[in-house]
Design an enzyme around this catalytic site. Structure first.
Site, short mmCIF file in Angstrom:
data_model
loop_
_atom_site.label_atom_id
_atom_site.label_comp_id
_atom_site.label_asym_id
_atom_site.label_seq_id
_atom_site.Cartn_x
_atom_site.Cartn_y
_atom_site.Cartn_z
N TYR A 10 0.93 -1.36 -0.05
CA TYR A 10 0.05 0.08 -0.08
C TYR A 10 1.00 1.28 -0.02
O TYR A 10 0.27 2.22 -0.22
CB TYR A 10 -1.05 -0.15 1.12
CG TYR A 10 -1.99 -1.24 1.38
CD1 TYR A 10 -3.01 -1.20 0.15
CD2 TYR A 10 -1.74 -2.13 2.07
CE1 TYR A 10 -3.69 -2.36 0.18
CE2 TYR A 10 -2.51 -3.36 2.08
CZ TYR A 10 -3.74 -3.37 1.20
OH TYR A 10 -4.52 -4.36 1.00
N HIS A 36 -8.03 1.96 -6.08
CA HIS A 36 -7.24 1.16 -5.22
C HIS A 36 -5.98 1.74 -5.32
O HIS A 36 -5.58 1.85 -6.34
CB HIS A 36 -7.55 -0.12 -5.41
CG HIS A 36 -9.10 -0.74 -5.26
ND1 HIS A 36 -9.59 -1.10 -4.13
CD2 HIS A 36 -10.02 -0.90 -6.27
CE1 HIS A 36 -10.77 -1.31 -4.18
NE2 HIS A 36 -11.10 -1.34 -5.74
N ASP A 41 -25.62 -0.79 -3.16
CA ASP A 41 -26.96 -0.26 -3.20
C ASP A 41 -26.93 1.17 -2.85
O ASP A 41 -27.83 1.93 -3.44
CB ASP A 41 -27.80 -1.15 -2.30
CG ASP A 41 -28.00 -2.34 -2.85
OD1 ASP A 41 -27.93 -2.91 -3.82
OD2 ASP A 41 -28.77 -3.41 -1.91
N ASN A 75 -12.51 4.38 -2.18
CA ASN A 75 -11.63 3.39 -2.29
C ASN A 75 -12.21 2.74 -1.11
O ASN A 75 -12.31 2.78 0.30
CB ASN A 75 -10.18 3.63 -1.56
CG ASN A 75 -9.32 2.68 -1.70
OD1 ASN A 75 -9.77 1.46 -1.40
ND2 ASN A 75 -7.95 2.76 -1.25
N ARG A 112 -9.83 -10.93 -4.23
CA ARG A 112 -9.59 -9.54 -4.30
C ARG A 112 -9.97 -9.14 -5.78
O ARG A 112 -9.91 -7.64 -6.14
CB ARG A 112 -8.45 -9.03 -3.90
CG ARG A 112 -8.42 -8.99 -2.37
CD ARG A 112 -6.90 -8.35 -1.93
NE ARG A 112 -6.36 -8.91 -0.70
CZ ARG A 112 -6.73 -8.22 0.44
NH1 ARG A 112 -7.55 -7.25 0.52
NH2 ARG A 112 -6.46 -8.74 1.54
N HIS A 165 -15.22 -5.95 -2.14
CA HIS A 165 -15.58 -7.40 -2.60
C HIS A 165 -16.56 -8.03 -1.79
O HIS A 165 -17.12 -9.04 -2.23
CB HIS A 165 -14.07 -8.26 -2.34
CG HIS A 165 -12.85 -7.57 -2.70
ND1 HIS A 165 -12.40 -7.04 -3.80
CD2 HIS A 165 -12.02 -7.00 -1.72
CE1 HIS A 165 -11.29 -6.38 -3.67
NE2 HIS A 165 -10.95 -6.39 -2.55
N SER A 203 -3.46 -0.64 -4.60
CA SER A 203 -2.58 -1.85 -5.13
C SER A 203 -3.62 -2.17 -6.45
O SER A 203 -4.67 -1.96 -6.55
CB SER A 203 -2.76 -2.99 -4.26
OG SER A 203 -3.86 -3.36 -3.97
#
Length: 149
Positions: free
Chosen positions: A22, A99, A86, A73, A110, A79, A101
């Site tokens: 990260y 993201h 929603d 993010n 992921r 996931h 990464s």
């Protein structure tokens, strides 16, 4: 123009959490740099982070009628969270999924996003620069919508 940046679970630990994946920049520094860039582009940027799914849903719902775009993010909720999906869809606010990464080069769990198919764009794998690219993409999208291009 006003954008909302939403960061999900564990992103408050950036700078300490798995820096090889990260990066070493803190969330505070990423937000500060993004606010500076947004200001130069004429965008007001509000930043929000929570580790709680319900709090993130509340934030998205409260943005209705107040922001032009969301940069999100969602961390691990990307996931798993039908609730975030929603909430984003119910507001109709255009959003960019981002993201730090490259999620597609990581574990198989992921590689699936519950948000991606309805996002105006996805930025993944560029570290802290992913935030800047997401801002650029959202702004370009909104400008092209206004001009009809």
């Amino acid at each position: 123009m006003k954008f909302l940046l939403i960061n999900g679970p564990n992103l408050n630990l950036l700078g300490q959490r798995e820096p090889l994946i990260y990066g070493s920049e803190t969330l505070e520094k990423i937000e500060l740099n993004l606010k500076k860039k947004a200001k130069l582009l004429g965008v007001e940027l509000e930043c929000f982070q929570s580790n709680s799914e319900g709090t993130l849903v509340d934030c998205i719902q409260q943005a209705l009628g107040k922001v032009d775009a969301i940069l999100i993010n969602a961390g691990a909720y990307t996931h798993t969270s039908v609730a975030l999906r929603d909430a984003l869809l119910s507001t109709g606010i255009p959003y960019v999924e981002l993201h730090l990464s490259n999620t597609h080069s990581r574990e198989s769990f992921r590689q699936k996003s519950l948000l991606a198919d309805r996002a105006i764009g996805i930025v993944s794998g560029f570290g802290a620069m992913s935030y800047s690219l997401a801002l650029d993409g959202a702004l370009d999208f909104l400008k092209s919508q206004k001009s009809g291009v």
